[in-house]
Structure formats: structure tokens, C-alpha cells
Design a protein around this motif. Structure first.
Motif, PDB file in Angstrom:
ATOM      1  N   GLU A  23       0.833  -1.198   0.000  1.00 34.66           N
ATOM      2  CA  GLU A  23       0.000   0.000   0.000  1.00 34.66           C
ATOM      3  C   GLU A  23       0.868   1.249   0.000  1.00 34.66           C
ATOM      4  OE1 GLU A  23      -2.707  -0.011   3.248  1.00 34.66           O
ATOM      5  OE2 GLU A  23      -3.681  -1.896   2.678  1.00 34.66           O
ATOM      6  N   HIS A  25       0.235   5.298   0.526  1.00 33.58           N
ATOM      7  CA  HIS A  25      -0.808   6.199   1.019  1.00 33.58           C
ATOM      8  C   HIS A  25      -0.551   7.651   0.604  1.00 33.58           C
ATOM      9  CE1 HIS A  25      -2.688   3.186   3.728  1.00 33.58           C
ATOM     10  NE2 HIS A  25      -1.456   2.687   3.717  1.00 33.58           N
ATOM     11  N   THR A  27      -2.005  11.317   1.800  1.00 30.90           N
ATOM     12  CA  THR A  27      -2.826  11.986   2.818  1.00 30.90           C
ATOM     13  C   THR A  27      -3.583  13.177   2.253  1.00 30.90           C
ATOM     14  OG1 THR A  27      -0.876  13.273   3.461  1.00 30.90           O
ATOM     15  CG2 THR A  27      -1.345  11.260   4.721  1.00 30.90           C
ATOM     16  N   SER A  68      -8.567  11.152   1.709  1.00 33.86           N
ATOM     17  CA  SER A  68      -7.269  10.541   1.415  1.00 33.86           C
ATOM     18  C   SER A  68      -7.409   9.542   0.272  1.00 33.86           C
ATOM     19  CB  SER A  68      -6.703   9.855   2.664  1.00 33.86           C
ATOM     20  OG  SER A  68      -7.571   8.808   3.078  1.00 33.86           O
ATOM     21  N   ARG A  70      -5.192   5.879  -1.587  1.00 37.24           N
ATOM     22  CA  ARG A  70      -4.087   4.928  -1.507  1.00 37.24           C
ATOM     23  C   ARG A  70      -4.037   4.112  -2.794  1.00 37.24           C
ATOM     24  NH1 ARG A  70      -5.799  -0.479   1.960  1.00 37.24           N
ATOM     25  NH2 ARG A  70      -7.820  -0.787   0.961  1.00 37.24           N
TER      26      ARG A  70
END
Length: 440
Positions: A23, A25, A27, A68, A70
Motif C-alpha cells: 500500500e 498512502h 494523505t 485521502s 491509496r
């Protein structure tokens, strides 16, 4: 997995194999949306990288939430761990690596780098260390983290979004794997990977390059020089020193390093025949060799060496160990004995679009102009089933197969019902009839 924020061992329930779930990410959803198309393009390019000595990139998808986002991507799992772990275990019982194993490892790594560097555009690893090189139980070497440079350098993101990536890059214990020009203002190219490979080859030979003993485990230039001088084989020493040249221009390419005298050897007829055998389109089933050998008379003569004044030397099929041959073919198929490219290195064109699902097929754009393709006699089917578990099937067409036999085979393996057999056979016949070469 170096350079990735979250990594999990997972199980692919469709294929029944272990994989790695990664993963990345974001933000800030706005930044992600601004570069979403570039992110997709980069991941699609990674999906088409296909080499036996590169960790396979299976699938990816984007998971966007309210605030967010991902990227989830699934990669191949190599169960025996990193090469550094293997070298540490080996060091307990030996002082140096076996020369034969060292050559086999170097050849596989260079084969992968030669492939990556000859892609159009070239794929630069940018984080090649013995922690990002993995080894399987059968001795097969695989380069991992090919996506590290893509994430760390090519995404135009603020530094705070790349913090986990920068931490790995800035680890002191890995600094000696990177050349002097790495991270500078100048545009670094494939020579960066050659320097890193040279450090990997040196560490593989001596098992461990001694650090200065401080807390950050920093390896000094003196430690590297002592390790190089400890190499007894002058050809091996010359090989490593060429890779570690301070000037990027003086470092050989991965393709040329395969022909260095410490690695190069004329391939045996056995190896050439194995590659030829496995590259034949009709070699589909793993059990084909076993099926064919059952039909051979063990007392039949497969080769004869004539001799003047003496009876000829004959070689019968019974003198060939089927188990040894099967194991050798498996190793060749897995990539343990790659063939070096004797011809001039040619660029591998990576497709601009890769189909991810049935939905993606409807929106994918075809490159313009349409590339000229050679007939490969391959059939691809996308089955959208009622249980919503889509299937993507691909197979080579044998000369004696018809649309009816293909449809019957799908019924046999439970992909379609018997009621739809004739409908699919008719559909396949129409599709094949439109091709340039008919199926017979």
C-alpha cells in the motif's frame, strides 16, 4: 519491502498462491487527483515488465476516500528472503561464496538489468542492494522493488508524502551501494544501477563488507577497498572495479558485463536445446515431456558417433535420466540459466495501455498508429460470469484445434455450461474467420 509504507503477506484465493499486498498512502486527496493519470500510467508500465529474474507485478487498483487515497498493488512473493539474509547465513559456515554460485547469481541479476535498461523508456532501478534482491529455494534470483525509483523520484509530490521512501534512501548502512553522482543535480542514468550491482557482486563474493563498527553501520571506502583487494581471482577483481568506476561513463552496460571474461562462456548444446524446446509455442503442459518419453522405445538410438576402424559409439534413450532432464528443463524455464543476448541489444517497447478488467477494456485507448504485430496464434477470452467472478483466459492455438474443440474444453473445465457450448463455438468460429489466417 524497502520503500513501501505498508506491506502484508497475503493469499490469492483464485490462484491459491502467496503474494505480497503493498500500500502507498496519499494523505492529500487533491494532490493525488492532480497526478492520478500519471500514477495510472506508471503502474500500467510496471504491470507489463515481464522477466524471470524480476519480481512480478500482478495487479493494482486505486482506493480513493473522502479525504485521502491509496494505491494497492499486488506483487510476487519470494519465500526464501533477501540475498543479504542468505549471505549472513552462509557466512557462519564459509569465508567466501562458491565461485560457481557467484557467477550464476551475477548472470541472473545482469540479465534482469539488461532487460530493464533496454526498455523504451529505460527502467532504472535506483535502489539495488542485496536487500532488494531475493533468492528462491531453487537458486533463482529475483530483483524486487523495481517500483522504488518510480515512487521516490518520478512522482511530483511534496517531500512529506515521500518521507517513508526518503528514510529508506537515507539509511547509512546502504549508502555505499550508491555512486558519487547519485542524488545530485545531474541526470543520473543506468550507470547508477551498474555501480550498485558492483557493490552487490562484491558483497556476494566476500559475504559481508565490514563496517566501521559505529551505530549506523556505515561502510567506509577503506572497507570497500580491503574487500576488493581480498578477491583472489584477478578477473573477478577487474569485473568489480569496472562496475565501481567513479565516472559513470567508464562503467560498462549490463549487456556488456555479461560478456566479461569472468562470466562469459559458450553455452552448451544441452542448454541451447532446452531454451529452444521451451520456447516452442506448443510446449504448454508441464507434463508434456513425461507424456512424450512414455512413447519412446528405451532401446532406440538417439545419436551415433562414427569412428574410423572402430565400431560407432551409440547413445540410447535409456541412457538419459528423465528425472534429471525434467529438473534441468524446470530450472531453465524458471530462469536460472538465462541465455546472454549475442545480438545487439534492442529496446523492449512497453505497451502504453494494459487491460486491468472488463471495465477498463471499454475505456482503454489504443496507441496510434496501430503497431504492426506478428501472428502469434494466441486466443484470449474474457468471460463475464453470473457469479461476478470474471475470468481472463489465454492459450496458444494448436494446428489441429477447432472452435468446437476449444468450446468443448471450456465445458470440460467448468467455465461454461454445456447449453452454451455451441453458441460459443459459433462465436469463436466467426472471430477466427475475421483474422488474417484461418484456423486450419
Amino acid at each position: 519491502m524497502p520503500g513501501i509504507e505498508s506491506t502484508f503477506l497475503a493469499m490469492d484465493t483464485e490462484e491459491g498462491v502467496e503474494v505480497v499486498w503493498n500500500e502507498l498512502h496519499f494523505t492529500d486527496k487533491k494532490i493525488f487527483k492532480a497526478h492520478e493519470e500519471k500514477i495510472r500510467t506508471m503502474f500500467q508500465n510496471l504491470m507489463v515488465v515481464d522477466h524471470p529474474n524480476v519480481v512480478k507485478f500482478h495487479k493494482y487498483w486505486l482506493d480513493v476516500e473522502e479525504t485521502s487515497a491509496r494505491v494497492v498493488f499486488i506483487t510476487e512473493y519470494v519465500s526464501s528472503g533477501s540475498l543479504r539474509q542468505f549471505l549472513k547465513k552462509t557466512k557462519k559456515n564459509r569465508k567466501t561464496t562458491n565461485a560457481k554460485a557467484w557467477k550464476r547469481w551475477c548472470t541472473q541479476i545482469l540479465s534482469a538489468l539488461s532487460y530493464l535498461h533496454s526498455c523504451d523508456p529505460p527502467i532504472i532501478h535506483g535502489n539495488l542492494t542485496n536487500e532488494t534482491i531475493f533468492i528462491q529455494h531453487n537458486g533463482l534470483i529475483k530483483i524486487g522493488s523495481v517500483w522504488h525509483r518510480v515512487f521516490a523520484h518520478e512522482l511530483p509530490l511534496p517531500d512529506e508524502l515521500r518521507t517513508p521512501l526518503k528514510i529508506v534512501q537515507d539509511e547509512q548502512r546502504s549508502h555505499h551501494f550508491f555512486p558519487p553522482e547519485f542524488g545530485g543535480c545531474a541526470e543520473d542514468g543506468t550507470a547508477v544501477d551498474i555501480f550498485s550491482f558492483g557493490m552487490c557482486a562484491l558483497e556476494m563474493a566476500v559475504l559481508e563488507i565490514q563496517s566501521n563498527g559505529d551505530k549506523v553501520e556505515k561502510v567506509s571506502e577503506d572497507s570497500i577497498n580491503r574487500a576488493v583487494q581480498s578477491l583472489e581471482d584477478p578477473n573477478m577483481k577487474d569485473f568489480v572495479l569496472q562496475c565501481l568506476s567513479v565516472s559513470p561513463v567508464l562503467r560498462p552496460s549490463a549487456h556488456n558485463l555479461l560478456f566479461h571474461r569472468v562470466l562469459f562462456e559458450v553455452h552448451s548444446l544441452k542448454l541451447l536445446a532446452a531454451h529452444c524446446f521451451l520456447n516452442t509455442p506448443y510446449i504448454m503442459q508441464d507434463s508434456l515431456l513425461e507424456e512424450k518419453t512414455k512413447l519412446i522405445d528405451p532401446q532406440a538410438v538417439m545419436a551415433t558417433i562414427p569412428r574410423k576402424g572402430h565400431p560407432p559409439v551409440t547413445w540410447k534413450y535409456s541412457q538419459v535420466s528423465a528425472l534429471e532432464l525434467d529438473k534441468f528443463l524446470e530450472d531453465v524455464r524458471n530462469g536460472i540459466y538465462p541465455l546472454m543476448n549475442f545480438a545487439v541489444s534492442r529496446p523492449h517497447l512497453l505497451p502504453r495501455v494494459l487491460s486491468q478488467s472488463q471495465e477498463d477494456l471499454q475505456t482503454a485507448k489504443t496507441p496510434t498508429p496501430e503497431p504492426l504485430e506478428v501472428e502469434t496464434r494466441k486466443l484470449t477470452l474474457y468471460l463475464k460470469l453470473e457469479d461476478k467472478l470474471q475470468r481472463h483466459l489465454s492459450c496458444d492455438l494448436l494446428p489441429n484445434e477447432s472452435s468446437q474443440t476449444l468450446a468443448s474444453e471450456l465445458v470440460h473445465y467448468g467455465f461454461i455450461s454445456e447449453e452454451d457450448c455451441q453458441k460459443l463455438a459459433t462465436f469463436l468460429e466467426d472471430a477466427l474467420h475475421k483474422q488474417r489466417t484461418p484456423l486450419h
